[in-house]
Scaffold this motif. Sequence first.
Motif, PDB file in Angstrom:
ATOM      1  N   THR A 212       0.846  -1.190   0.000  1.00  5.55           N
ATOM      2  CA  THR A 212       0.000   0.000   0.000  1.00  5.55           C
ATOM      3  C   THR A 212       0.881   1.240   0.000  1.00  5.55           C
ATOM      4  O   THR A 212       2.031   1.197   0.467  1.00  5.55           O
ATOM      5  CB  THR A 212      -0.949   0.053   1.212  1.00  5.55           C
ATOM      6  N   GLU A 213       0.331   2.334  -0.499  1.00  6.67           N
ATOM      7  CA  GLU A 213       1.043   3.616  -0.408  1.00  6.67           C
ATOM      8  C   GLU A 213       0.552   4.417   0.792  1.00  6.67           C
ATOM      9  O   GLU A 213       1.165   5.415   1.169  1.00  6.67           O
ATOM     10  CB  GLU A 213       0.848   4.443  -1.680  1.00  6.67           C
ATOM     11  N   LYS A 214      -0.546   3.975   1.422  1.00  2.00           N
ATOM     12  CA  LYS A 214      -1.127   4.737   2.524  1.00  2.00           C
ATOM     13  C   LYS A 214      -0.368   4.493   3.827  1.00  2.00           C
ATOM     14  O   LYS A 214       0.199   3.433   4.048  1.00  2.00           O
ATOM     15  CB  LYS A 214      -2.602   4.379   2.713  1.00  2.00           C
ATOM     16  N   GLU A 215      -0.404   5.511   4.685  1.00  2.54           N
ATOM     17  CA  GLU A 215       0.180   5.398   6.018  1.00  2.54           C
ATOM     18  C   GLU A 215      -0.930   5.181   7.038  1.00  2.54           C
ATOM     19  O   GLU A 215      -2.084   5.564   6.828  1.00  2.54           O
ATOM     20  CB  GLU A 215       0.975   6.663   6.364  1.00  2.54           C
ATOM     21  N   LEU A 216      -0.585   4.561   8.144  1.00  2.00           N
ATOM     22  CA  LEU A 216      -1.555   4.267   9.187  1.00  2.00           C
ATOM     23  C   LEU A 216      -1.885   5.516   9.999  1.00  2.00           C
ATOM     24  O   LEU A 216      -1.013   6.361  10.238  1.00  2.00           O
ATOM     25  CB  LEU A 216      -1.009   3.190  10.120  1.00  2.00           C
ATOM     26  N   PRO A 217      -3.133   5.627  10.462  1.00  2.00           N
ATOM     27  CA  PRO A 217      -3.513   6.763  11.314  1.00  2.00           C
ATOM     28  C   PRO A 217      -3.199   6.487  12.785  1.00  2.00           C
ATOM     29  O   PRO A 217      -2.876   5.364  13.175  1.00  2.00           O
ATOM     30  CB  PRO A 217      -5.030   6.830  11.095  1.00  2.00           C
ATOM     31  N   ASN A 218      -3.295   7.511  13.595  1.00  2.00           N
ATOM     32  CA  ASN A 218      -3.354   7.385  15.052  1.00  2.00           C
ATOM     33  C   ASN A 218      -2.106   6.727  15.661  1.00  2.00           C
ATOM     34  O   ASN A 218      -2.173   6.092  16.712  1.00  2.00           O
ATOM     35  CB  ASN A 218      -4.611   6.587  15.443  1.00  2.00           C
ATOM     36  N   GLY A 219      -0.967   6.841  14.991  1.00  6.00           N
ATOM     37  CA  GLY A 219       0.253   6.279  15.540  1.00  6.00           C
ATOM     38  C   GLY A 219       0.358   4.767  15.468  1.00  6.00           C
ATOM     39  O   GLY A 219       1.258   4.173  16.080  1.00  6.00           O
ATOM     40  N   LEU A 220      -0.527   4.114  14.731  1.00  2.46           N
ATOM     41  CA  LEU A 220      -0.462   2.660  14.567  1.00  2.46           C
ATOM     42  C   LEU A 220       0.761   2.287  13.729  1.00  2.46           C
ATOM     43  O   LEU A 220       1.221   3.069  12.893  1.00  2.46           O
ATOM     44  CB  LEU A 220      -1.739   2.146  13.888  1.00  2.46           C
ATOM     45  N   LYS A 221       1.265   1.072  13.940  1.00  2.00           N
ATOM     46  CA  LYS A 221       2.462   0.633  13.227  1.00  2.00           C
ATOM     47  C   LYS A 221       2.245  -0.749  12.612  1.00  2.00           C
ATOM     48  O   LYS A 221       1.675  -1.640  13.247  1.00  2.00           O
ATOM     49  CB  LYS A 221       3.666   0.584  14.175  1.00  2.00           C
ATOM     50  N   TRP A 222       2.721  -0.926  11.368  1.00  2.00           N
ATOM     51  CA  TRP A 222       2.645  -2.217  10.692  1.00  2.00           C
ATOM     52  C   TRP A 222       3.507  -3.243  11.415  1.00  2.00           C
ATOM     53  O   TRP A 222       4.607  -2.930  11.865  1.00  2.00           O
ATOM     54  CB  TRP A 222       3.137  -2.107   9.245  1.00  2.00           C
ATOM     55  N   LYS A 223       3.048  -4.482  11.463  1.00  7.02           N
ATOM     56  CA  LYS A 223       3.812  -5.554  12.084  1.00  7.02           C
ATOM     57  C   LYS A 223       4.998  -5.982  11.225  1.00  7.02           C
ATOM     58  O   LYS A 223       6.030  -6.396  11.742  1.00  7.02           O
ATOM     59  CB  LYS A 223       2.901  -6.767  12.331  1.00  7.02           C
ATOM     60  N   GLU A 224       4.853  -5.891   9.905  1.00  8.53           N
ATOM     61  CA  GLU A 224       5.912  -6.426   9.042  1.00  8.53           C
ATOM     62  C   GLU A 224       6.196  -5.542   7.838  1.00  8.53           C
ATOM     63  O   GLU A 224       6.288  -6.002   6.706  1.00  8.53           O
ATOM     64  CB  GLU A 224       5.569  -7.843   8.596  1.00  8.53           C
ATOM     65  N   GLU A 225       6.343  -4.269   8.089  1.00  6.98           N
ATOM     66  CA  GLU A 225       6.630  -3.321   7.006  1.00  6.98           C
ATOM     67  C   GLU A 225       8.041  -3.538   6.458  1.00  6.98           C
ATOM     68  O   GLU A 225       9.007  -3.669   7.202  1.00  6.98           O
ATOM     69  CB  GLU A 225       6.488  -1.896   7.511  1.00  6.98           C
ATOM     70  N   ILE A 226       8.141  -3.580   5.132  1.00  8.40           N
ATOM     71  CA  ILE A 226       9.436  -3.590   4.441  1.00  8.40           C
ATOM     72  C   ILE A 226       9.440  -2.424   3.468  1.00  8.40           C
ATOM     73  O   ILE A 226       8.591  -2.379   2.558  1.00  8.40           O
ATOM     74  CB  ILE A 226       9.689  -4.917   3.702  1.00  8.40           C
ATOM     75  N   ARG A 227      10.351  -1.502   3.638  1.00 11.00           N
ATOM     76  CA  ARG A 227      10.440  -0.359   2.744  1.00 11.00           C
ATOM     77  C   ARG A 227      11.064  -0.777   1.423  1.00 11.00           C
ATOM     78  O   ARG A 227      12.049  -1.528   1.399  1.00 11.00           O
ATOM     79  CB  ARG A 227      11.264   0.743   3.388  1.00 11.00           C
ATOM     80  N   LEU A 228      10.483  -0.314   0.344  1.00 14.82           N
ATOM     81  CA  LEU A 228      10.943  -0.709  -0.983  1.00 14.82           C
ATOM     82  C   LEU A 228      12.093   0.180  -1.425  1.00 14.82           C
ATOM     83  O   LEU A 228      12.089   1.394  -1.206  1.00 14.82           O
ATOM     84  CB  LEU A 228       9.797  -0.596  -1.987  1.00 14.82           C
ATOM     85  N   LYS A 229      13.051  -0.439  -2.083  1.00 17.88           N
ATOM     86  CA  LYS A 229      14.183   0.296  -2.642  1.00 17.88           C
ATOM     87  C   LYS A 229      13.969   0.445  -4.142  1.00 17.88           C
ATOM     88  O   LYS A 229      13.872  -0.550  -4.858  1.00 17.88           O
ATOM     89  CB  LYS A 229      15.491  -0.472  -2.382  1.00 17.88           C
ATOM     90  N   ARG A 230      13.840   1.662  -4.592  1.00 17.35           N
ATOM     91  CA  ARG A 230      13.625   1.917  -6.009  1.00 17.35           C
ATOM     92  C   ARG A 230      14.862   1.530  -6.817  1.00 17.35           C
ATOM     93  O   ARG A 230      15.995   1.741  -6.390  1.00 17.35           O
ATOM     94  CB  ARG A 230      13.293   3.386  -6.257  1.00 17.35           C
TER      95      ARG A 230
END
Length: 232
Positions: A212-230
Motif C-alpha cells: 500500500t502507499e497509505k500510512e496508518l492513522p493514530n500512531g499505529l504501526k505495521w507488524k511487518e513493514e518492508i520499505r521498498l528500494k527503487r
Amino acid sequence: MKQEFKLNQEGYEIIEAVYSTKEVNTILEITESKNLENKFGIREFLLDHPDVSNKVFTKKLMEIIERVSPKCNKSIKSIYFDKPPSANWIVNWHQDLTINLTEKKETLFFKNWRIKDERVVVQPDIEMLESIFTIRIHLDDCMKENGALRVIEKSHNQGVIDIKEWVKNKAGVERICEVNKGGVIIMKPLILHSSKRTENQQNRRVIHIEFTEKELPNGLKWKEEIRLKRQA
C-alpha cells in the motif's frame, strides 16, 4: 497501462514470465534449504527471510509495483503458501479484510481487533482496504488441477461483502487464474477469491505479498513493514 487498468476494472491481472526459470529456481533453492516442506502457510515470510526478499524484489517486480501504484513505498504483509498432496485443503470464498499491526489502539473505523501469535489483527477502514494490492508470485505451474486461485470478477467494487448472503446467489463471473511458474497474479484483497483441492498431486508454492502507499492513522504501526528500494 494494461495491468493497472485490468486490476482496477476486474480486480485482478495475470502477468506471465515476471521471473525467469533461473530466478525461480534460486528462490526455491533458498526456501528448500530452510526445511519448509511441512509448513504450508508461513507468515512474515520476507521479514524473517531477507535472503528470499533480496531475490523477490527484482527490477521487473519493482516496475510492476510502480505501474500499479507510483507512490507505493512498502510491503505490509508476506506469506509463503504451499498446497502439497499432504495438506490438500479447500479455501472457501472470502475477501482479505485484515492487516497486521504491532499493538491495539482504538481507532475510528478500525474494528474486529484480535491478538494472534504475537501480532495484532484488525479490519481497517474501507479506504485503507481499497488502497492495498496483492502480488502472488508463483514458484510452480499453477493450473486448475492443482488448486489455482478462483476469483469473481469485479467483486472488489462491492466493498465488504456478506459472504453468507452472496453464497446463496453466487452472482458474478468466476475465473480460474492459471499461472505458469515465474508468473504473478496482481489482485485487490476485496475481490472474492477461493481455491479447490489439488487433483494432480503437485505442489502449488506461492509467495503472497501485500502493498500500500497509505500510512496508518493514530500512531499505529505495521507488524511487518518492508520499505521498498527503487531501482536505479
